[in-house]
Design an enzyme around this catalytic site. Structure first.
Site, short mmCIF file in Angstrom:
data_model
loop_
_atom_site.label_atom_id
_atom_site.label_comp_id
_atom_site.label_asym_id
_atom_site.label_seq_id
_atom_site.Cartn_x
_atom_site.Cartn_y
_atom_site.Cartn_z
N ILE A 141 0.90 -1.25 -0.13
CA ILE A 141 -0.06 0.11 -0.09
C ILE A 141 0.72 1.35 -0.19
CG2 ILE A 141 -2.03 -1.22 1.17
CD1 ILE A 141 -0.92 0.68 3.75
N ASP A 142 2.06 0.98 0.56
CA ASP A 142 2.98 2.23 0.64
C ASP A 142 3.35 2.88 -0.89
OD1 ASP A 142 2.78 1.78 3.19
OD2 ASP A 142 4.91 0.71 3.34
O1 F6P Z 1 4.02 -1.85 4.59
C1 F6P Z 1 2.79 -1.63 4.83
C2 F6P Z 1 2.32 -0.94 6.14
O2 F6P Z 1 0.94 -1.05 6.31
C3 F6P Z 1 3.19 0.31 6.51
O3 F6P Z 1 2.62 1.29 5.66
C4 F6P Z 1 3.20 0.09 8.00
O4 F6P Z 1 4.14 1.12 8.67
C5 F6P Z 1 3.36 -1.12 8.27
O5 F6P Z 1 2.88 -2.00 6.90
C6 F6P Z 1 2.61 -1.60 9.59
O6 F6P Z 1 2.93 -3.02 9.55
P1 F6P Z 1 2.00 -4.09 10.72
O7 F6P Z 1 0.79 -4.49 10.18
O8 F6P Z 1 3.10 -5.13 10.87
O9 F6P Z 1 1.82 -3.12 11.84
#
Ligand code: F6P
Length: 360
Positions: A141-142
């Protein structure tokens, strides 16, 4: 096992809308070539003891196109190391690679489609180096992967940001408040920038443009003096003040967990301006739910393209989207370099021209 060609597919890293579109399309395209497809459960972890996989066929994938998440499960923790931090590559230990190789050979898998972000594709690159043919499908999504103009999931995430801002604007205006909305994106400001512009944010703070608290507070005061009823500030989780650091929630697995900047900033703005300020963290809402049309299309096109790469034996390649066409690039070239927002780029410039403040 029958004597058909057998390929594997797995989803790795954070879930994101459009993963099931890729799985469905790849399975259907493989089915048309009379190949068998298995899906490893919970990403690379499914390759390790106890090995877990499912047989996938076109009929079994009916109805999954519109589903968020991944029917195969995923993980961004576990025995296969992910991304460590910006610009760093994690190496998976040799004993893990050997175990994965034995699994793939034992199952007669001739190639694996790895659907993942930067960290997962780095692991895919290692599988390829160890003689396990892979093709990659970029996912996050980033939208921070270089070598592809867009990843699926990004459009769905920005849609959530946009819809959330639509809702928050009305309550902010009714209460004459400042709202600070923290969004995901890690070290890239794409979600904040696109979601913020589309959702009529007044200020957008992104990692690529360190902000000045003083400038933001002056902007907030000026808006209220000019008669605006509220101020909507979108802040990327990776945004940082000039000369300061990003906010971390701690370390999860091999990755730092970002977050907390929204609450910090809201408190500071309230203290400095005396205006009622609230923080809203959109968090995992941005990763869930139905994929948008664009993400369904991109996922479908990527899934078919991944099977095409296997058919053409173009291993070690990642499908990519450039100039409205799907092509491919070596995975090795695609990982390890973040695609970040250009502060002098067109979208930032356009945003500034319509009065959006970037905290400077
Ligand atoms: O890389 C996708 C993402 O949603 C980032 O935007 C976010 O920092 C991270 O993953 C969050 O990860 P998790 O679901 O492990 O907390």
């Amino acid at each position: 096992m029958d004597d058909r060609k057998r390929i594997a597919i797995l989803t790795s890293g954070g879930d994101c809308p459009g993963l099931n579109a890729v799985i469905r399309a790849a399975v259907a395209a493989a089915y048309n070539l009379n190949w068998e497809v298995i899906g490893f459960v919970d990403g690379f972890e499914g390759m390790l003891n106890p090995v877990r996989y499912r047989k996938l066929d076109a009929r079994g994938c009916a109805g999954i196109l519109s589903l968020g998440g991944t029917i195969l499960g995923t993980t961004n923790r576990g025995r296969f190391a992910g991304k460590v931090a910006e610009g760093q590559k994690a190496r998976v230990p040799d004993d893990i690679m050997l175990e994965a190789k034995r699994t793939l050979e034992g199952l007669g898998v001739s190639a694996t489609i790895v659907i993942g972000g930067d960290g997962s594709l780095t692991t895919a690159e290692q599988l390829q180096e160890w003689g396990m043919p892979v093709v990659g499908v970029p996912k996050t999504i980033d939208n921070d992967l270089s070598a592809t103009a867009m990843t699926f999931g990004f459009d769905s995430a920005t849609q959530v940001v946009c819809e959330s801002l639509d809702r928050l604007h009305t309550t902010a205006a009714s209460h004459r408040r400042v709202l600070v909305v923290e969004v995901m994106g890690r070290h890239a400001g794409w979600i904040a920038l696109h979601g913020g512009v589309a959702g009529a944010a007044d200020a957008i703070l992104i990692p690529e443009i360190p902000y000045s608290l003083e400038a933001i507070c002056k902007f907030v005061d000026r808006r209220f003096e000019e008669g605006y009823l509220s101020t909507m500030i979108v802040v990327a989780e990776g945004a940082k003040p000039e000369g300061g650091d990003i906010s971390l929630k701690g370390k999860g697995g091999t990755e730092h967990r970002l977050g907390g900047i929204g609450e910090t900033l809201a408190t500071q703005i309230m203290e400095e301006t005396g205006r009622e300020t609230r923080a809203v963290v959109l968090g995992h809402l941005q990763r869930g739910g139905q994929p948008t049309t664009l993400d369904r299309m991109l996922g479908t096109r990527f899934g078919v393209a991944a099977v095409d790469l296997i058919r053409e034996e173009k291993f070690g390649q990642m499908v990519s989207y450039q100039n409205y066409e799907i092509g491919s690039v070596p995975i090795a070239e695609a990982v390890g370099q973040l695609k970040t927002v250009n502060p002098a780029g067109q979208v930032v410039r356009i945003a500034k021209e319509i009065g959006i403040h970037f905290g400077q």
